[in-house]
Scaffold this motif. Structure first.
Motif, mmCIF file in Angstrom:
data_model
loop_
_atom_site.group_PDB
_atom_site.id
_atom_site.type_symbol
_atom_site.label_atom_id
_atom_site.label_comp_id
_atom_site.label_asym_id
_atom_site.label_seq_id
_atom_site.Cartn_x
_atom_site.Cartn_y
_atom_site.Cartn_z
ATOM 1 N N PHE A 65 0.853 -1.188 0.000
ATOM 2 C CA PHE A 65 0.000 0.000 0.000
ATOM 3 C C PHE A 65 0.884 1.232 0.000
ATOM 4 C CE2 PHE A 65 -2.952 -3.123 1.716
ATOM 5 C CZ PHE A 65 -4.160 -2.758 1.139
ATOM 6 N N ASP A 66 0.617 2.147 -0.925
ATOM 7 C CA ASP A 66 1.355 3.395 -0.985
ATOM 8 C C ASP A 66 0.854 4.365 0.073
ATOM 9 O OD1 ASP A 66 2.893 2.465 -3.053
ATOM 10 O OD2 ASP A 66 1.735 3.467 -4.627
ATOM 11 N N ALA A 67 1.665 5.357 0.381
ATOM 12 C CA ALA A 67 1.356 6.331 1.428
ATOM 13 C C ALA A 67 0.058 7.071 1.140
ATOM 14 C CB ALA A 67 2.506 7.327 1.555
ATOM 15 N N ASN A 93 3.659 1.551 3.142
ATOM 16 C CA ASN A 93 4.654 2.612 3.041
ATOM 17 C C ASN A 93 4.086 3.966 3.430
ATOM 18 O OD1 ASN A 93 6.716 0.872 2.032
ATOM 19 N ND2 ASN A 93 5.727 0.907 0.024
ATOM 20 N N GLY A 94 3.455 4.042 4.604
ATOM 21 C CA GLY A 94 2.953 5.317 5.069
ATOM 22 C C GLY A 94 4.071 6.252 5.491
ATOM 23 N N THR A 95 3.727 7.518 5.685
ATOM 24 C CA THR A 95 4.657 8.504 6.205
ATOM 25 C C THR A 95 3.969 9.270 7.325
ATOM 26 O OG1 THR A 95 3.985 10.299 4.720
ATOM 27 C CG2 THR A 95 5.674 8.758 3.904
ATOM 28 N N SER A 96 4.712 10.113 8.025
ATOM 29 C CA SER A 96 4.120 10.904 9.101
ATOM 30 C C SER A 96 2.995 11.788 8.581
ATOM 31 C CB SER A 96 5.191 11.764 9.767
ATOM 32 O OG SER A 96 4.630 12.585 10.768
ATOM 33 N N ALA A 97 3.206 12.393 7.427
ATOM 34 C CA ALA A 97 2.204 13.280 6.847
ATOM 35 C C ALA A 97 1.129 12.543 6.070
ATOM 36 C CB ALA A 97 2.889 14.302 5.934
ATOM 37 N N LEU A 98 1.479 11.339 5.589
ATOM 38 C CA LEU A 98 0.551 10.557 4.771
ATOM 39 C C LEU A 98 0.480 9.120 5.290
ATOM 40 C CD1 LEU A 98 1.626 11.793 1.220
ATOM 41 C CD2 LEU A 98 -0.507 12.369 2.399
ATOM 42 N N PRO A 99 -0.144 8.930 6.454
ATOM 43 C CA PRO A 99 -0.280 7.554 6.964
ATOM 44 C C PRO A 99 -1.275 6.766 6.127
ATOM 45 C CG PRO A 99 -1.586 9.058 8.284
ATOM 46 C CD PRO A 99 -0.811 9.922 7.312
ATOM 47 N N VAL A 100 -1.229 5.461 6.269
ATOM 48 C CA VAL A 100 -2.234 4.589 5.665
ATOM 49 C C VAL A 100 -3.228 4.222 6.761
ATOM 50 C CG1 VAL A 100 -2.677 2.379 4.540
ATOM 51 C CG2 VAL A 100 -0.666 3.741 3.905
ATOM 52 N N VAL A 101 -4.503 4.493 6.517
ATOM 53 C CA VAL A 101 -5.528 4.336 7.552
ATOM 54 C C VAL A 101 -6.508 3.241 7.164
ATOM 55 C CG1 VAL A 101 -7.378 5.478 8.828
ATOM 56 C CG2 VAL A 101 -5.324 6.770 8.176
ATOM 57 N N LEU A 379 7.685 10.592 21.042
ATOM 58 C CA LEU A 379 7.094 10.454 19.723
ATOM 59 C C LEU A 379 6.921 11.817 19.066
ATOM 60 C CD1 LEU A 379 4.310 7.897 20.690
ATOM 61 C CD2 LEU A 379 6.335 7.396 19.320
ATOM 62 N N THR A 380 7.157 11.876 17.776
ATOM 63 C CA THR A 380 6.943 13.096 17.007
ATOM 64 C C THR A 380 5.530 13.083 16.441
ATOM 65 O OG1 THR A 380 9.283 13.186 16.413
ATOM 66 C CG2 THR A 380 7.768 14.489 15.086
ATOM 67 N N THR A 381 4.779 14.135 16.704
ATOM 68 C CA THR A 381 3.393 14.173 16.256
ATOM 69 C C THR A 381 3.305 14.498 14.771
ATOM 70 O OG1 THR A 381 3.191 16.506 16.853
ATOM 71 C CG2 THR A 381 2.597 14.875 18.529
ATOM 72 N N GLY A 382 2.149 14.228 14.220
ATOM 73 C CA GLY A 382 1.905 14.494 12.800
ATOM 74 C C GLY A 382 0.546 13.956 12.425
ATOM 75 N N ALA A 383 0.257 13.911 11.155
ATOM 76 C CA ALA A 383 -1.028 13.374 10.695
ATOM 77 C C ALA A 383 -1.213 11.933 11.140
ATOM 78 C CB ALA A 383 -1.118 13.477 9.174
ATOM 79 N N TRP A 384 -0.132 11.194 11.263
ATOM 80 C CA TRP A 384 -0.220 9.786 11.654
ATOM 81 C C TRP A 384 -0.798 9.621 13.055
ATOM 82 C CZ3 TRP A 384 2.482 6.793 15.407
ATOM 83 C CH2 TRP A 384 3.366 7.523 16.215
ATOM 84 N N SER A 385 -0.593 10.618 13.934
ATOM 85 C CA SER A 385 -1.027 10.515 15.333
ATOM 86 C C SER A 385 -2.188 11.463 15.642
ATOM 87 C CB SER A 385 0.145 10.838 16.254
ATOM 88 O OG SER A 385 0.603 12.179 16.044
ATOM 89 N N THR A 386 -2.908 11.884 14.607
ATOM 90 C CA THR A 386 -4.011 12.830 14.773
ATOM 91 C C THR A 386 -5.281 12.244 14.147
ATOM 92 O OG1 THR A 386 -2.464 14.693 14.646
ATOM 93 C CG2 THR A 386 -4.791 15.169 14.315
ATOM 94 N N VAL A 387 -6.374 12.271 14.903
ATOM 95 C CA VAL A 387 -7.660 11.790 14.398
ATOM 96 C C VAL A 387 -8.721 12.859 14.656
ATOM 97 C CG1 VAL A 387 -9.446 10.008 14.544
ATOM 98 C CG2 VAL A 387 -7.051 9.383 14.872
#
Length: 394
Positions: A65-67, A93-101, A379-387
């Motif tokens: 799965f792509d980011a 292959n998620g990223t901090s700004a583009l997680p896979v949900v 932990l560094t925050t970002g889209a991955w840790s935000t809902v």
């Protein structure tokens, strides 16, 4: 002059064609349905997908799965889960700004089976057996002799609203469930969000996990059994809200052993007003060790495991609780449980205690140390840790 005009026309045409081509070359999100079994290698590019059914990735198959993708299932359609069979691989292959949900349409905890990965790394299940059968409804064998099993690479992945039973499974599933996964598997920057069972559960194996958040899961934030022995775990963060049992439920399926997992940088928090999952079943401790469970934990924050009142009874939450006498004798007295640099706040029982007065707990010198300077998970925050605009790291 005619030649000059013709040359300019050709040049203009060439320039326009290149511009159009460049605009169209940008990756555009796609939509689609994911069903199983998946029998050939498959890559899902950035997009919005529907996962339908218990989707199994077969042995020898790699699914990527792509980011930035979102994968949604719907409990109305029946049981749903993503299952990686032993020998298969899941690459996210998620990223901090583009997680896979991975999520579920209703947004209700316990609405699907989450991500389940099988391997053939060593286990020690009940009775000391080295293979067992999963309790997830798939009823598949797990366990083996391959400590470096590789089930893929999960990076920046969030699983929401999991915890459903599949088929006639004997237990609810978790956000992430790992059956005898090996050290070749990568688990990094994962979020288990508002599930109806555990955030993460390990059934034996040697896999390690780094940078993990367990938020609002109804049972335990982290749980393991069957002799899980991951050695390179770090930055585990849990916040239990609304409902929640133990921060960590630790057992080894009644097998005394000479190995144990290691976790550094741990934060276990329980929000005010959080209640046990089931009334009358009081589980309000940060660390619970039972059935020969053990482990080495360092740089730990424990916060919010205070008194819980139900009816006329007041239950005192503990930083560390030893559930049975055998675990106390073999694991505590045998120096196989170690918690060092532990900062404890808003917790009633700050010293390790037994579940009953008959269990007198006294960890050997150096096996339990407290401090005021522990920092816990980093932990560094970002889209991955935000809902929904809410930062899960609080």
């Amino acid at each position: 002059m005619k030649k000059l005009i013709l040359s300019l026309a050709i040049l203009a045409s060439t320039f326009t064609a290149c511009t159009s081509s460049d605009d169209n070359s940008s990756a555009q999100p796609v939509t689609g349905e994911i069903t199983g079994p998946i029998t050939v290698d498959k890559t899902y590019p950035l997009g919005t997908y529907t996962l339908k059914g218990i989707v199994k990735i077969n042995a020898g198959v790699t699914v990527t799965f792509d980011a930035g993708s979102t994968i949604t299932c719907d409990k109305i359609t029946g049981d749903n889960a993503l299952v990686v069979l032993n020998g298969g691989k899941l690459i996210i292959n998620g990223t901090s700004a583009l997680p896979v949900v991975f999520t579920e349409k209703s947004g209700i905890p316990g609405s699907w089976g989450g991500i389940i990965v099988y391997g053939d790394a060593p286990i020690k299940a009940i009775g000391g057996v080295t293979t067992s059968t999963s309790e997830d409804g798939n009823a598949l064998p797990y366990g083996g002799t391959n400590p470096t099993h590789n089930g893929g690479s999960l990076n920046y992945v969030r699983v929401e609203y999991a915890g459903a039973k599949l088929a006639d499974g004997t237990k609810e599933n978790n956000g992430f469930t790992f059956y005898s996964c090996g050290s070749g598997t990568t688990l990094d920057h994962l979020v288990s969000y508002k599930g109806a069972d555990d955030g993460y559960e390990f059934f034996g194996g040697t896999v390690s996990m780094t940078n993990a958040i367990s938020y609002g899961n109804y049972d335990d934030a982290f749980d393991w059994q069957d002799g899980w022995q991951g050695q390179n775990n770090s930055n585990w963060y849990a916040l239990q809200v609304t409902k929640g049992n133990f921060g960590m439920e630790i057992e080894c399926s009644n097998n005394n052993n000479a190995f144990w997992p290691k976790v550094t940088n741990v934060t276990l928090k329980r929000a005010a007003g959080c209640t046990p999952e089931v009334a009358g079943d009081i589980q309000v401790d940060a660390f619970q060790f039972k059935k020969e469970g053990n482990g080495d934990f360092s740089n730990v924050i424990v916060d919010g495991y205070g008194n819980y009142t139900e009816g006329a009874n007041v239950y005192q939450g503990a930083a560390v609780k030893i559930q049975d006498a055998t675990t106390n004798t073999n694991q505590v007295n045998g120096s196989k449980i170690k918690l060092t640099n532990v900062k404890i706040s808003n917790t009633t029982q700050t010293n390790p205690v037994g579940a009953t007065g008959a269990i007198s707990v006294s960890l050997p010198s150096g096996q339990f140390t407290t401090s005021t300077t522990a920092t816990g998970a980093s932990l560094t925050t970002g889209a991955w840790s935000t809902v929904g605009g809410v930062n899960l790291i609080q």
